[in-house]
Design a protein around this motif. Structure first.
Motif, PDB file in Angstrom:
ATOM      1  N   LYS A 128      16.147   3.805 -23.969  1.00 14.87           N
ATOM      2  CA  LYS A 128      15.996   3.067 -22.710  1.00 14.87           C
ATOM      3  C   LYS A 128      16.766   3.733 -21.578  1.00 14.87           C
ATOM      4  O   LYS A 128      16.272   3.820 -20.445  1.00 14.87           O
ATOM      5  CB  LYS A 128      16.481   1.619 -22.889  1.00 14.87           C
ATOM      6  N   LYS A 135      15.003   6.958 -20.450  1.00 16.19           N
ATOM      7  CA  LYS A 135      13.746   6.599 -19.779  1.00 16.19           C
ATOM      8  C   LYS A 135      14.011   6.028 -18.384  1.00 16.19           C
ATOM      9  O   LYS A 135      13.398   6.464 -17.395  1.00 16.19           O
ATOM     10  CB  LYS A 135      12.984   5.585 -20.631  1.00 16.19           C
ATOM     11  N   ASN A 136      14.926   5.074 -18.283  1.00 19.32           N
ATOM     12  CA  ASN A 136      15.221   4.439 -16.992  1.00 19.32           C
ATOM     13  C   ASN A 136      15.875   5.402 -16.015  1.00 19.32           C
ATOM     14  O   ASN A 136      15.600   5.371 -14.815  1.00 19.32           O
ATOM     15  CB  ASN A 136      16.118   3.213 -17.206  1.00 19.32           C
ATOM     16  N   ASN A 194      13.218   7.770 -14.758  1.00 16.79           N
ATOM     17  CA  ASN A 194      12.223   7.067 -13.939  1.00 16.79           C
ATOM     18  C   ASN A 194      12.742   6.736 -12.550  1.00 16.79           C
ATOM     19  O   ASN A 194      11.960   6.554 -11.610  1.00 16.79           O
ATOM     20  CB  ASN A 194      11.777   5.774 -14.630  1.00 16.79           C
ATOM     21  N   THR A 199       9.746  -1.096 -13.644  1.00 14.58           N
ATOM     22  CA  THR A 199       9.488  -1.171 -15.080  1.00 14.58           C
ATOM     23  C   THR A 199       8.104  -1.751 -15.326  1.00 14.58           C
ATOM     24  O   THR A 199       7.699  -2.724 -14.673  1.00 14.58           O
ATOM     25  CB  THR A 199      10.553  -2.058 -15.777  1.00 14.58           C
TER      26      THR A 199
END
Length: 395
Positions: A232, A235-236, A239, A244
């Motif tokens: 997570k 990924k976050n 990004n 989300t």
């Protein structure tokens, strides 16, 4: 300071290697076996994967699903369908149930069946108890050491983390303190004319260097699967400010619903039409009242090259769709989507898979050659003898 850092790297490499060596050998060996699993299965079990005759028209997906469920042990329902774009191949219907609290492989899979059906005639070519499948057992050994989700996955997860540290520390040790022509040659080539101890050392040192990049990529992708928080966070972070993604949901109807056949046929037709010039499609059935039919069309041997769809289980309408070509999904989501291909080497096609296979073979040998180096050095250490008192002789 550099010498101290090198000594720390050596100690980490030595003791972490000795403690995790056996697990690394198991994971690397099973990884080698799984490298060409699909190709081997098609050769060993042609009756499962290929139809007797290619027909003109395929039966509807609802008809085929009904035949698959009749072939399953009583009461079991299909949960996934795999469709190939190859007209000569069967459709594969799957159902399984797992107990993630179990301590062994046999307890983890409460049941696991695959039904292979000729899509033209509806003939059930084989019902496979996948729990007993050789490759399925090897896969579980690779992922969980046959010790269940809680214990086995935890052990392999931390062992992979240890492997990553071993690889980085190995690079530090591999680079010589003083560079020379002879040193440079020893870094990249195995001296086959030397004695067996030197050859063993070169096998560990040189082959370890050549395999370090694919092994680090394999380790990274495995850690993403093993540690949800790390997954997570990466990924976050990548990004950035991209919102989300919201989970797709079906709209539960107010009245009674009995339109499952039509919904399945609609999804099946959509997938069949989308399969042209692609490799395969899969359909996952809803797991709850709000769940959707998740469908995926894969373009070629790279799994990340796909189109994804969520169909409302009550209307058959597309609730959500996504393509790997979409540049607005975020770097983190894009990287996460490539995780399987990073782990298997298929991100570079067949060439990448072959390189990874060779790297996994080397990884199998590294703990063994490393242990032999350790034993040889241990034997070399001089034994400290107590100083004997020598008395002068009297005449």
């Amino acid at each position: 300071m550099k010498l101290k850092f090198r000594k720390i790297a050596y100690q980490l490499h030595l003791w972490l290697g000795l403690t995790s060596g056996l697990i690394v050998v198991i994971m690397a060996t099973t990884g080698c076996i799984l490298s060409f699993e699909e190709e081997l299965k098609h050769i060993v079990h042609p009756n499962r994967y290929y139809v007797e005759n290619i027909g003109k028209k395929k039966l509807s997906l609802s008809e085929l699903t009904e035949k698959a469920e009749k072939a399953l042990p009583e009461g079991l329902k299909v949960k996934r369908i795999v469709m190939s774009s190859d007209p000569a191949q069967t459709y594969i219907f799957r159902t399984l149930k797992m107990d993630n609290e179990a301590w062994t492989y046999w307890g983890t899979y409460l049941y696991y069946y695959r039904v292979y059906i000729d899509p033209y005639t509806g003939k059930v070519q084989e019902v496979e108890d996948a729990k007993k499948d050789f490759f399925e057992i090897v896969l579980d050994l690779h992922r969980r050491l046959l010790l269940g989700e809680k214990i086995g996955k935890t052990i392999t997860g931390y062992s992979t983390l240890v492997l990553a540290i071993i690889l980085f520390s190995g690079l530090v040790i591999w680079y010589p303190r003083k560079m020379s022509k002879s040193m440079l040659k020893g870094m990249f080539f195995i001296k086959l004319s030397a004695n067996w101890k030197r050859i063993n050392y070169d096998l560990h040192n040189v082959l370890g260097f050549y395999s370090v990049i694919p092994l680090l990529l394999i380790s990274y992708s495995a850690l993403i699967w093993s540690f949800e928080d790390a997954d997570k966070w990466i990924k976050n972070t990548l990004n950035g400010n991209i919102p989300t993604e919201k989970k797709a949901k079906s709209t539960i109807p107010s009245g009674e619903f009995s339109n499952r056949e039509n919904i399945l046929n609609l999804i099946g037709t959509t997938m069949e039409n989308g399969l042209k010039n692609k490799k395969s499609a899969l359909i996952n059935f809803p797991r709850s009242e709000e769940g959707t039919f998740y469908a995926e069309i894969t373009y070629n041997g790279r799994q990340y090259r796909n189109e994804q769809f969520n169909f409302d289980q009550y209307s058959g309408g597309i609730v959500k769709s996504k393509s790997y070509k979409n540049k607005n999904i975020g770097y983190g989501t894009a990287l996460r989507g490539r995780n399987y291909d990073l782990h298997t080497g298929s991100i570079l096609g067949l060439t990448g898979r072959i390189f990874y296979f060779l790297a996994a073979m080397i990884a199998t040998s590294l703990p063994i050659t490393g242990f032999i180096i350790y034993l040889n050095r241990k034997k070399k250490k001089p034994k400290h003898k107590k100083n004997k008192i020598v008395y002068p002789s009297h005449h």
